[in-house]
Design a protein around this motif. Structure first.
Motif, PDB file in Angstrom:
ATOM      1  N   THR A  92      27.002  20.932  46.779  1.00 57.00           N
ATOM      2  CA  THR A  92      27.402  19.639  47.360  1.00 57.00           C
ATOM      3  C   THR A  92      27.496  18.573  46.271  1.00 57.00           C
ATOM      4  N   VAL A  93      26.515  18.584  45.362  1.00 61.95           N
ATOM      5  CA  VAL A  93      26.536  17.611  44.253  1.00 61.95           C
ATOM      6  C   VAL A  93      27.804  17.814  43.427  1.00 61.95           C
ATOM      7  N   THR A  94      28.090  19.067  43.068  1.00 63.60           N
ATOM      8  CA  THR A  94      29.243  19.354  42.198  1.00 63.60           C
ATOM      9  C   THR A  94      30.539  18.930  42.871  1.00 63.60           C
ATOM     10  N   LEU A  95      30.649  19.217  44.145  1.00 61.47           N
ATOM     11  CA  LEU A  95      31.883  18.848  44.863  1.00 61.47           C
ATOM     12  C   LEU A  95      32.038  17.321  44.940  1.00 61.47           C
ATOM     13  N   LEU A  96      31.008  16.648  45.423  1.00 65.67           N
ATOM     14  CA  LEU A  96      31.139  15.194  45.603  1.00 65.67           C
ATOM     15  C   LEU A  96      31.356  14.497  44.259  1.00 65.67           C
ATOM     16  N   ASN A  97      30.727  15.024  43.226  1.00 68.84           N
ATOM     17  CA  ASN A  97      30.926  14.434  41.900  1.00 68.84           C
ATOM     18  C   ASN A  97      32.372  14.608  41.444  1.00 68.84           C
ATOM     19  N   ALA A  98      32.927  15.792  41.699  1.00 65.11           N
ATOM     20  CA  ALA A  98      34.311  16.058  41.283  1.00 65.11           C
ATOM     21  C   ALA A  98      35.312  15.244  42.104  1.00 65.11           C
ATOM     22  N   LEU A  99      34.882  14.754  43.265  1.00 63.05           N
ATOM     23  CA  LEU A  99      35.806  13.981  44.123  1.00 63.05           C
ATOM     24  C   LEU A  99      35.802  12.487  43.808  1.00 63.05           C
ATOM     25  N   ARG A 100      34.864  12.072  42.956  1.00 65.57           N
ATOM     26  CA  ARG A 100      34.671  10.629  42.726  1.00 65.57           C
ATOM     27  C   ARG A 100      35.899   9.910  42.219  1.00 65.57           C
ATOM     28  N   ASP A 101      36.680  10.596  41.363  1.00 68.18           N
ATOM     29  CA  ASP A 101      37.825   9.873  40.767  1.00 68.18           C
ATOM     30  C   ASP A 101      39.145  10.131  41.508  1.00 68.18           C
ATOM     31  N   ARG A 102      39.095  10.661  42.731  1.00 69.61           N
ATOM     32  CA  ARG A 102      40.341  10.977  43.454  1.00 69.61           C
ATOM     33  C   ARG A 102      40.771   9.780  44.295  1.00 69.61           C
ATOM     34  N   SER A 103      41.695   9.035  43.797  1.00 64.18           N
ATOM     35  CA  SER A 103      42.086   7.807  44.500  1.00 64.18           C
ATOM     36  C   SER A 103      42.832   8.108  45.808  1.00 64.18           C
ATOM     37  N   GLY A 104      43.423   9.327  45.900  1.00 62.01           N
ATOM     38  CA  GLY A 104      44.160   9.662  47.130  1.00 62.01           C
ATOM     39  C   GLY A 104      43.250  10.204  48.235  1.00 62.01           C
ATOM     40  N   LEU A 105      41.968  10.352  47.910  1.00 66.71           N
ATOM     41  CA  LEU A 105      41.027  10.937  48.890  1.00 66.71           C
ATOM     42  C   LEU A 105      40.700   9.934  49.999  1.00 66.71           C
ATOM     43  N   ARG A 106      40.795  10.378  51.268  1.00 61.93           N
ATOM     44  CA  ARG A 106      40.537   9.470  52.395  1.00 61.93           C
ATOM     45  C   ARG A 106      39.363   9.919  53.272  1.00 61.93           C
ATOM     46  N   SER A 107      39.224  11.254  53.469  1.00 58.59           N
ATOM     47  CA  SER A 107      38.158  11.733  54.369  1.00 58.59           C
ATOM     48  C   SER A 107      37.428  12.911  53.746  1.00 58.59           C
ATOM     49  N   VAL A 108      36.111  12.891  53.884  1.00 61.35           N
ATOM     50  CA  VAL A 108      35.302  14.054  53.486  1.00 61.35           C
ATOM     51  C   VAL A 108      34.357  14.385  54.638  1.00 61.35           C
ATOM     52  N   VAL A 109      34.384  15.645  55.071  1.00 63.20           N
ATOM     53  CA  VAL A 109      33.447  16.095  56.103  1.00 63.20           C
ATOM     54  C   VAL A 109      32.579  17.195  55.500  1.00 63.20           C
ATOM     55  N   ASN A 110      31.292  16.907  55.384  1.00 61.16           N
ATOM     56  CA  ASN A 110      30.350  17.916  54.872  1.00 61.16           C
ATOM     57  C   ASN A 110      29.700  18.612  56.064  1.00 61.16           C
ATOM     58  N   VAL A 111      29.869  19.923  56.117  1.00 59.04           N
ATOM     59  CA  VAL A 111      29.370  20.708  57.250  1.00 59.04           C
ATOM     60  C   VAL A 111      27.951  21.182  56.960  1.00 59.04           C
ATOM     61  N   THR A 112      26.986  20.652  57.716  1.00 55.68           N
ATOM     62  CA  THR A 112      25.610  21.147  57.546  1.00 55.68           C
ATOM     63  C   THR A 112      25.224  21.917  58.814  1.00 55.68           C
ATOM     64  N   THR A 113      24.086  21.653  59.395  1.00 55.01           N
ATOM     65  CA  THR A 113      23.613  22.513  60.482  1.00 55.01           C
ATOM     66  C   THR A 113      22.594  21.784  61.354  1.00 55.01           C
ATOM     67  N   ASP A 114      22.376  22.306  62.551  1.00 53.44           N
ATOM     68  CA  ASP A 114      21.324  21.755  63.423  1.00 53.44           C
ATOM     69  C   ASP A 114      19.929  22.020  62.851  1.00 53.44           C
ATOM     70  N   LYS A 115      19.841  22.919  61.853  1.00 52.49           N
ATOM     71  CA  LYS A 115      18.525  23.278  61.311  1.00 52.49           C
ATOM     72  C   LYS A 115      18.000  22.263  60.299  1.00 52.49           C
ATOM     73  N   VAL A 116      18.750  21.163  60.091  1.00 49.62           N
ATOM     74  CA  VAL A 116      18.297  20.164  59.107  1.00 49.62           C
ATOM     75  C   VAL A 116      17.110  19.343  59.608  1.00 49.62           C
ATOM     76  N   TYR A 117      16.800  19.413  60.901  1.00 52.71           N
ATOM     77  CA  TYR A 117      15.739  18.557  61.439  1.00 52.71           C
ATOM     78  C   TYR A 117      14.355  19.176  61.257  1.00 52.71           C
ATOM     79  N   GLU A 118      13.376  18.289  61.135  1.00 53.63           N
ATOM     80  CA  GLU A 118      11.989  18.764  61.155  1.00 53.63           C
ATOM     81  C   GLU A 118      11.713  19.211  62.588  1.00 53.63           C
ATOM     82  N   ASN A 119      11.427  20.496  62.753  1.00 52.41           N
ATOM     83  CA  ASN A 119      11.330  21.054  64.108  1.00 52.41           C
ATOM     84  C   ASN A 119       9.910  21.518  64.394  1.00 52.41           C
TER      85      ASN A 119
END
Ligand SMILES: NC(=O)c1ccc[n+]([C@@H]2O[C@H](COP(=O)([O-])OP(=O)(O)OC[C@H]3O[C@@H](n4cnc5c(N)ncnc54)[C@H](O)[C@@H]3O)[C@@H](O)[C@H]2O)c1
Length: 358
Positions: A110-137
């Motif tokens: 995720t770090v590598t991707l978002l870092n590589a997207l920083r200089d893309r002026s044509g970029l409008r939307s980013v959707v990062n797909v995570t999971t329901d398991k991110v919560y403290e359960n």
């Protein structure tokens, strides 16, 4: 889905060779979008990617998500307006076996991707797909809201919670809403989906693929946690949400940034054993074995995981289309067609058309 919106849009999907990435690629190809993919190669003949010959339909680049050079080349080559980030090590048990790889892929990816997207002026939307398991359960049966505390008992879940944190940090540092339209043009969101089922998933240690492999091999499927309750959804449901979210981010900007749960109605959350029984109605040769002693293995998996999906209905107007019976029925239909040697492109496109009414 607004098909006109997608026609001609340049879209990059990481993880396009996997189960969800392949379905997402096919949906967007069907709208006339220019779809690019970046992922590891996939030579699995049963998985949806090869079953529908996606390597010939879209522009694919292969490499590790943490390989800055290759990923940057793929991003420059595709010059995406919209990015869906699905590349991940997504299996809970593999997370226990190889936590270092899991964290590296899911967090540094995720770090590598978002870092590589920083200089893309044509970029409008980013959707990062995570999971329901991110919560403290704490297994107390309460359904999770987006504002609840993140946690993650096991390495997979923890790595996805970290991916959420990375996203939030990159938003405040590099895609800050205050700087929208000034130093960048991108709005970023994360989507936390529950257990997804559908045709062409052949991943290890997931219940539906385990069942289908058992049918194919004439064996019994072993149920690890038969009485765990999960929010089952057909793969087209969360994909429809990711697509809707990307459209909203593109058209309205940072108003739609943030995290979104996506899951089924509460009555569609069933135990593993109930889902296997329902699948068995379509595959009479499906036989299952229960664990001998305890109903669970010693590797922890939450007993109950239910999401509060009020935000997607209130803020986005998203409505689930298929209940549990249609979800399992359409999943069975796809695998049955594959076992019967049908044209899987036709089967897949028909299902997409029916779901999206396009
Ligand atoms: N399937 C589910 O039930 C489910 C539920 C919630 C969230 N998710 C999330 O959805 C996303 C897609 O899951 P899926 O079920 O399609 O998984 P999958 O295993 O079928 O696909 C994973 C994809 O990621 C790619 N990938 C894996 N490691 C990589 C690496 N090191 N470098 C580059 N690419 C890599 C693979 O090549 C593949 O294209 C994942 O982020 C997963 O965590 C899945």
């Amino acid at each position: 889905m607004n098909k006109d919106f997608w026609r001609g849009k340049r879209v990059l999907i990481t993880g396009n060779t996997g189960f969800k990435g392949s379905w997402l690629s096919r949906i967007l190809l069907d709208t006339g979008a220019e779809v690019f993919g970046y992922a590891l190669e996939n030579d699995d003949e049963y998985g949806v990617f090869n079953a529908i010959g996606l390597d010939k339909e879209m522009s694919c680049r292969y490499g590790d998500i943490c390989d800055e050079g290759k990923l940057s080349e793929a991003i420059k080559g595709s010059d995406p307006e919209i990015v869906f980030h699905l590349a991940a090590q997504p299996i809970v048990l593999k997370g226990y076996e190889d936590p270092v790889y899991t964290y590296r892929t899911n967090v540094m990816g995720t770090v590598t991707l978002l870092n590589a997207l920083r200089d893309r002026s044509g970029l409008r939307s980013v959707v990062n797909v995570t999971t329901d398991k991110v919560y403290e359960n704490n297994d107390n049966g309460v359904s999770f809201r987006e504002s609840d505390r993140l946690g993650g008992y096991d390495p997979y879940s923890g790595s996805k919670a970290c991916s959420e944190l990375v996203t939030s940090t990159f938003v405040s540092s590099f895609f800050n809403p205050v700087q929208y339209g000034i130093s960048h043009n991108a709005a970023v969101a994360t989507a936390r989906a529950g257990n997804v089922i559908g045709g062409g998933d052949n991943a290890p240690d997931r219940i539906i693929p385990d069942c289908i492999r058992a049918v194919r091999n004439g064996e019994a499927v072993k149920l690890r946690n038969p009485y765990s309750i999960r929010p089952w959804q057909h793969v087209l449901e969360p994909l429809a949400l990711y697509i809707m979210l990307a459209e909203k981010l593109y058209e309205n900007g940072t108003e739609y940034s943030g995290a979104y749960n996506v899951g089924p109605r509460e009555e569609d959350c069933l135990t593993v054993i109930d889902v296997v029984k329902k699948l068995g109605q379509n595959f009479p040769s499906l036989v299952y074995e229960l664990p001998e002693n305890a109903p669970e293995t010693d590797l922890h998996e939450a007993k109950k995981l239910i999401l509060d999906t009020g935000k997607i209905s209130e803020k986005l107007g998203f409505v689930n289309k298929w209940g549990i019976d249609e979800c399992i029925g359409n999943t069975a239909l796809w695998y049955r067609a594959q076992l019967d040697g049908e044209d899987m492109v036709k089967v897949t496109d028909k299902m997409i058309k029916e779901y999206f009414e396009i």
